[in-house]
Design a protein around this motif. Structure first.
Motif, short mmCIF file in Angstrom:
data_model
loop_
_atom_site.label_atom_id
_atom_site.label_comp_id
_atom_site.label_asym_id
_atom_site.label_seq_id
_atom_site.Cartn_x
_atom_site.Cartn_y
_atom_site.Cartn_z
N ALA A 1 1.48 -24.97 11.51
CA ALA A 1 2.57 -25.20 12.45
C ALA A 1 3.38 -23.93 12.67
O ALA A 1 3.67 -23.19 11.73
CB ALA A 1 3.49 -26.31 11.93
N VAL A 2 3.71 -23.68 13.91
CA VAL A 2 4.58 -22.56 14.27
C VAL A 2 5.99 -23.10 14.46
O VAL A 2 6.20 -24.07 15.18
CB VAL A 2 4.10 -21.88 15.57
N VAL A 3 6.96 -22.48 13.79
CA VAL A 3 8.35 -22.95 13.84
C VAL A 3 9.17 -21.98 14.68
O VAL A 3 9.25 -20.79 14.36
CB VAL A 3 8.95 -23.08 12.43
N ILE A 4 9.72 -22.47 15.75
CA ILE A 4 10.55 -21.66 16.65
C ILE A 4 12.02 -21.96 16.36
O ILE A 4 12.43 -23.12 16.38
CB ILE A 4 10.25 -21.98 18.13
N GLU A 5 12.80 -20.94 16.08
CA GLU A 5 14.23 -21.09 15.88
C GLU A 5 14.96 -20.56 17.10
O GLU A 5 14.80 -19.39 17.47
CB GLU A 5 14.70 -20.33 14.63
N VAL B 1 16.06 -20.79 25.10
CA VAL B 1 15.20 -21.76 25.77
C VAL B 1 13.75 -21.59 25.33
O VAL B 1 13.26 -20.46 25.26
CB VAL B 1 15.29 -21.63 27.31
N LEU B 2 13.08 -22.70 25.04
CA LEU B 2 11.65 -22.72 24.77
C LEU B 2 10.97 -23.58 25.81
O LEU B 2 11.37 -24.73 26.03
CB LEU B 2 11.37 -23.29 23.37
N LYS B 3 9.94 -23.04 26.47
CA LYS B 3 9.18 -23.80 27.47
C LYS B 3 7.75 -23.96 26.96
O LYS B 3 7.10 -22.98 26.59
CB LYS B 3 9.20 -23.09 28.82
N VAL B 4 7.27 -25.19 26.94
CA VAL B 4 5.97 -25.51 26.34
C VAL B 4 5.09 -26.18 27.38
O VAL B 4 5.46 -27.19 27.99
CB VAL B 4 6.14 -26.44 25.12
N SER C 1 19.75 -31.55 18.13
CA SER C 1 20.78 -30.80 18.85
C SER C 1 20.25 -30.17 20.14
O SER C 1 21.03 -29.76 21.00
CB SER C 1 21.34 -29.69 17.95
N LEU C 2 18.93 -30.10 20.29
CA LEU C 2 18.34 -29.48 21.48
C LEU C 2 18.29 -30.46 22.64
O LEU C 2 18.03 -31.65 22.46
CB LEU C 2 16.92 -28.98 21.17
N TYR D 1 12.94 -27.03 25.85
CA TYR D 1 13.88 -27.30 24.77
C TYR D 1 14.96 -26.23 24.84
O TYR D 1 14.67 -25.03 24.72
CB TYR D 1 13.17 -27.27 23.42
N ARG D 2 16.19 -26.65 25.04
CA ARG D 2 17.27 -25.71 25.34
C ARG D 2 18.45 -25.91 24.38
O ARG D 2 18.85 -27.05 24.11
CB ARG D 2 17.74 -25.92 26.78
#
Length: 264
Positions: free
Chosen positions: A191-195, A200-203, A214-215, A240-241
């Motif tokens: 698993a890759v964990v993005i902090e 903003v994360l776009k998947v 909280s996102l 996810y923002r």
């Protein structure tokens, strides 16, 4: 009252993969119960492909845990099992929760002192120490937890996320402090964990297995215009923002048969 479990942890075919508090992940090196040549061949290749049976063992001492319905294989000791439903109102809340999340309405509680063994699985077992946090769990991953955690329902921020994102409008969430056990499609080390810190994360796809409550989750066009989205070949993306964490399964097209994304 006392008991001893023989030929489990001390079995040469068993590996202790992880231990957290009273939760232990057991992995069987091989399936030795072959009765036909086809079974032997299948088990050989599954073992070589890292497809091994795993089992969660939970040891409780004057404490209580919650399990996914039907997950218990056997239990030993002075343990009382209840439905976890408090009255008609609790049943109605659980029915609503099960309808919107796709999970069972009854998550039994086990209270007392003893050992509980859950059904074996070829999926991967994650043990998470939730430390005064609030995380959202993808559908079908919940397996067990300490009842010091509050298991609830987390709603999407808007209807477009449900209609377009393929994630559904509601998910289970775990809030508070305690141990959480999940049944995941990939090993935790993959698993890759993005902090995110106010970012903003776009998947492109349903790769998110867990994320911070909280996102803000939305579904948006990958380009600023419809023409731009079409030209990029991506179309819609899950966004996810805010500030929080997202756990991704980058090698699997999760939710689509667990097929590697780049498979021809």
């Amino acid at each position: 009252m006392a008991f001893t479990i023989n030929n489990l942890k001390d079995n040469t075919n068993v590996v202790i993969k992880e231990q957290l508090g009273g939760f232990t992940v057991i992995e069987y090196k091989e399936d030795l119960s072959n009765t036909t040549m086809l079974e032997a061949q299948a088990n050989f290749f599954m073992s070589k492909s890292n497809m091994r049976n795993k089992q969660l063992m939970i040891e409780i001492k004057n404490s209580e845990v919650m399990l996914s319905a039907g997950a218990m294989q056997y239990m030993i000791g002075n343990i009382e099992m209840t439905s976890g439903i408090k009255g008609v109102g609790g049943l109605m809340r659980n029915l609503v929760s099960s309808a919107v999340t796709g999970t069972s309405a009854v998550k039994p509680l086990y209270k007392g002192t003893g050992t509980i063994l859950l059904e074996t699985t070829y999926k991967y077992l994650w043990l998470i120490d939730v430390d005064n946090d609030h995380i959202v769990i993808d559908d079908g991953m919940f397996l067990a937890c300490e009842t010091t955690l509050e298991i609830g329902v987390s709603a999407r921020k808007n209807l477009s996320s449900a209609a377009l994102g393929g994630e559904g409008l509601f998910n289970l969430s775990a809030k508070g402090k305690g141990i959480l056990a999940l049944e995941a499609p990939i090993p935790s080390e993959e698993a890759v964990v993005i902090e995110l810190q106010n970012d903003v994360l776009k998947v492109d796809g349903n790769f998110a297995l867990m994320w911070s409550n909280s996102l803000d989750f939305t579904v948006e066009k990958s380009g600023k215009t419809r023409l731009g989205s079409a030209a990029s070949g991506e179309g819609l993306v899950n966004v996810y923002r805010g500030t929080g964490m997202v756990w991704l399964a980058p090698l699997m097209q999760y939710g689509n048969g667990l097929i590697p994304k780049n498979t021809p």
